[in-house]
Motif scaffolding. Structure first.
Motif, PDB file in Angstrom:
ATOM      1  N   GLU A 150       0.862  -1.186   0.000  1.00 14.46           N
ATOM      2  CA  GLU A 150       0.000   0.000   0.000  1.00 14.46           C
ATOM      3  C   GLU A 150       0.897   1.233   0.000  1.00 14.46           C
ATOM      4  O   GLU A 150       1.909   1.262   0.695  1.00 14.46           O
ATOM      5  CB  GLU A 150      -0.852  -0.031   1.272  1.00 14.46           C
ATOM      6  N   THR A 151       0.542   2.256  -0.763  1.00 16.73           N
ATOM      7  CA  THR A 151       1.347   3.477  -0.785  1.00 16.73           C
ATOM      8  C   THR A 151       0.664   4.556   0.039  1.00 16.73           C
ATOM      9  O   THR A 151      -0.550   4.743  -0.039  1.00 16.73           O
ATOM     10  CB  THR A 151       1.575   3.985  -2.223  1.00 16.73           C
ATOM     11  N   LEU A 152       1.477   5.232   0.833  1.00 13.31           N
ATOM     12  CA  LEU A 152       0.987   6.284   1.723  1.00 13.31           C
ATOM     13  C   LEU A 152       1.803   7.543   1.451  1.00 13.31           C
ATOM     14  O   LEU A 152       2.946   7.647   1.880  1.00 13.31           O
ATOM     15  CB  LEU A 152       1.144   5.856   3.186  1.00 13.31           C
ATOM     16  N   GLN A 153       1.250   8.466   0.705  1.00 12.09           N
ATOM     17  CA  GLN A 153       1.952   9.707   0.391  1.00 12.09           C
ATOM     18  C   GLN A 153       1.504  10.790   1.359  1.00 12.09           C
ATOM     19  O   GLN A 153       0.315  10.971   1.598  1.00 12.09           O
ATOM     20  CB  GLN A 153       1.645  10.140  -1.044  1.00 12.09           C
ATOM     21  N   ARG A 154       2.476  11.478   1.925  1.00  6.98           N
ATOM     22  CA  ARG A 154       2.194  12.551   2.866  1.00  6.98           C
ATOM     23  C   ARG A 154       2.995  13.775   2.469  1.00  6.98           C
ATOM     24  O   ARG A 154       3.925  13.701   1.673  1.00  6.98           O
ATOM     25  CB  ARG A 154       2.553  12.146   4.303  1.00  6.98           C
ATOM     26  N   GLN A 155       2.657  14.903   3.062  1.00  9.35           N
ATOM     27  CA  GLN A 155       3.399  16.136   2.836  1.00  9.35           C
ATOM     28  C   GLN A 155       3.579  16.822   4.178  1.00  9.35           C
ATOM     29  O   GLN A 155       2.659  16.889   4.989  1.00  9.35           O
ATOM     30  CB  GLN A 155       2.654  17.060   1.882  1.00  9.35           C
ATOM     31  N   GLY A 156       4.785  17.318   4.422  1.00  6.76           N
ATOM     32  CA  GLY A 156       5.092  17.985   5.680  1.00  6.76           C
ATOM     33  C   GLY A 156       6.507  17.672   6.111  1.00  6.76           C
ATOM     34  O   GLY A 156       7.377  17.453   5.273  1.00  6.76           O
ATOM     35  N   ARG A 157       6.726  17.638   7.411  1.00  5.68           N
ATOM     36  CA  ARG A 157       8.040  17.279   7.946  1.00  5.68           C
ATOM     37  C   ARG A 157       8.123  15.759   7.986  1.00  5.68           C
ATOM     38  O   ARG A 157       7.324  15.106   8.666  1.00  5.68           O
ATOM     39  CB  ARG A 157       8.222  17.873   9.335  1.00  5.68           C
ATOM     40  N   PRO A 158       9.071  15.152   7.270  1.00  6.86           N
ATOM     41  CA  PRO A 158       9.117  13.692   7.154  1.00  6.86           C
ATOM     42  C   PRO A 158       9.121  12.960   8.489  1.00  6.86           C
ATOM     43  O   PRO A 158       8.399  11.980   8.654  1.00  6.86           O
ATOM     44  CB  PRO A 158      10.422  13.440   6.377  1.00  6.86           C
ATOM     45  N   GLU A 159       9.903  13.438   9.454  1.00 11.57           N
ATOM     46  CA  GLU A 159       9.994  12.734  10.728  1.00 11.57           C
ATOM     47  C   GLU A 159       8.644  12.688  11.445  1.00 11.57           C
ATOM     48  O   GLU A 159       8.250  11.648  11.995  1.00 11.57           O
ATOM     49  CB  GLU A 159      11.081  13.356  11.620  1.00 11.57           C
ATOM     50  N   LEU A 160       7.911  13.785  11.433  1.00 12.43           N
ATOM     51  CA  LEU A 160       6.598  13.825  12.077  1.00 12.43           C
ATOM     52  C   LEU A 160       5.573  12.993  11.315  1.00 12.43           C
ATOM     53  O   LEU A 160       4.776  12.269  11.921  1.00 12.43           O
ATOM     54  CB  LEU A 160       6.100  15.266  12.197  1.00 12.43           C
ATOM     55  N   GLU A 161       5.592  13.107  10.005  1.00 17.47           N
ATOM     56  CA  GLU A 161       4.628  12.373   9.189  1.00 17.47           C
ATOM     57  C   GLU A 161       4.826  10.866   9.310  1.00 17.47           C
ATOM     58  O   GLU A 161       3.850  10.112   9.357  1.00 17.47           O
ATOM     59  CB  GLU A 161       4.707  12.814   7.726  1.00 17.47           C
ATOM     60  N   ILE A 162       6.074  10.414   9.378  1.00 16.83           N
ATOM     61  CA  ILE A 162       6.340   8.978   9.512  1.00 16.83           C
ATOM     62  C   ILE A 162       5.814   8.464  10.850  1.00 16.83           C
ATOM     63  O   ILE A 162       5.113   7.447  10.908  1.00 16.83           O
ATOM     64  CB  ILE A 162       7.845   8.680   9.345  1.00 16.83           C
ATOM     65  N   VAL A 163       6.139   9.145  11.921  1.00 18.83           N
ATOM     66  CA  VAL A 163       5.700   8.714  13.251  1.00 18.83           C
ATOM     67  C   VAL A 163       4.177   8.759  13.356  1.00 18.83           C
ATOM     68  O   VAL A 163       3.544   7.806  13.838  1.00 18.83           O
ATOM     69  CB  VAL A 163       6.370   9.577  14.348  1.00 18.83           C
ATOM     70  N   ASN A 164       3.558   9.837  12.907  1.00 21.17           N
ATOM     71  CA  ASN A 164       2.100   9.959  12.985  1.00 21.17           C
ATOM     72  C   ASN A 164       1.398   8.931  12.097  1.00 21.17           C
ATOM     73  O   ASN A 164       0.371   8.364  12.483  1.00 21.17           O
ATOM     74  CB  ASN A 164       1.658  11.372  12.627  1.00 21.17           C
ATOM     75  N   THR A 165       1.936   8.691  10.907  1.00 22.95           N
ATOM     76  CA  THR A 165       1.335   7.697  10.015  1.00 22.95           C
ATOM     77  C   THR A 165       1.483   6.297  10.593  1.00 22.95           C
ATOM     78  O   THR A 165       0.556   5.495  10.513  1.00 22.95           O
ATOM     79  CB  THR A 165       1.969   7.776   8.608  1.00 22.95           C
ATOM     80  N   ALA A 166       2.634   6.000  11.182  1.00 19.97           N
ATOM     81  CA  ALA A 166       2.836   4.684  11.801  1.00 19.97           C
ATOM     82  C   ALA A 166       1.801   4.447  12.895  1.00 19.97           C
ATOM     83  O   ALA A 166       1.248   3.347  13.017  1.00 19.97           O
ATOM     84  CB  ALA A 166       4.249   4.572  12.362  1.00 19.97           C
TER      85      ALA A 166
END
Length: 161
Positions: free
Chosen positions: A88-104
């Motif tokens: 599954e692909t999850l594209q986000r926009q913003g600060r990578p470190e925050l987006e990765i943790v929040n998406t996880a």
């Protein structure tokens, strides 16, 4: 098991190999995340406003930049999915470190697979192979275990004492 692989445009091979080593594609739900980093654009705007008058970008220019970022993200996902067809692909926009943790956390990941840093080729051949700021933040704040992967480097091995 839900595995979230973090793509940065340079590490798709390492992420694919790590996930394939861990599980069979059919035994896990695999997600691949790529974050369009909004930081550089914001920093350029701040620097420009400090030194010169603020840049009033045209709507067309903003649209072209956004289209280029989305096209690059799709290319990165294509490379990442070559070895992980059902991911599954999850594209986000913003600060990578925050987006990765929040998406996880939101995606209920059981494991995050992340590379040590983007632009690994710029690291010195001798000396510590430190992690970048994004990987460090994810290691410190992830809601689940993190597997840190780095490119295989046989240069300079075996180490002579």
């Amino acid at each position: 098991m839900r595995i979230l692989g973090c793509l940065d445009g340079t590490n798709s091979e390492q992420i694919q190999q790590a996930i394939a080593t861990l599980v069979n594609n059919h035994e896990a739900v695999i997600g691949l995340i790529y974050v369009i980093d909004s930081g550089p654009r914001d920093e350029i705007g701040r620097k420009r406003s400090q030194l010169l008058r603020p840049l009033r970008a045209s709507g067309q220019q903003e649209e072209r930049i956004e289209a280029a970022e989305i096209a690059a993200a799709q290319d990165i996902f294509y490379e990442g999915k070559r070895g992980l067809a059902g991911a599954e692909t999850l594209q986000r926009q913003g600060r990578p470190e925050l987006e990765i943790v929040n998406t996880a956390a939101a995606w209920n990941a059981d494991l995050i697979v992340i590379g040590t840093r983007s632009f690994q080729h710029l690291a010195p051949a001798i000396g510590p192979k430190s992690v970048g700021h994004v990987a460090r933040f994810v290691l410190d704040h992830a809601p689940c275990p993190v597997l840190l992967v780095r490119p295989t480097d046989h240069h300079g091995f075996p180490i002579v004492r």
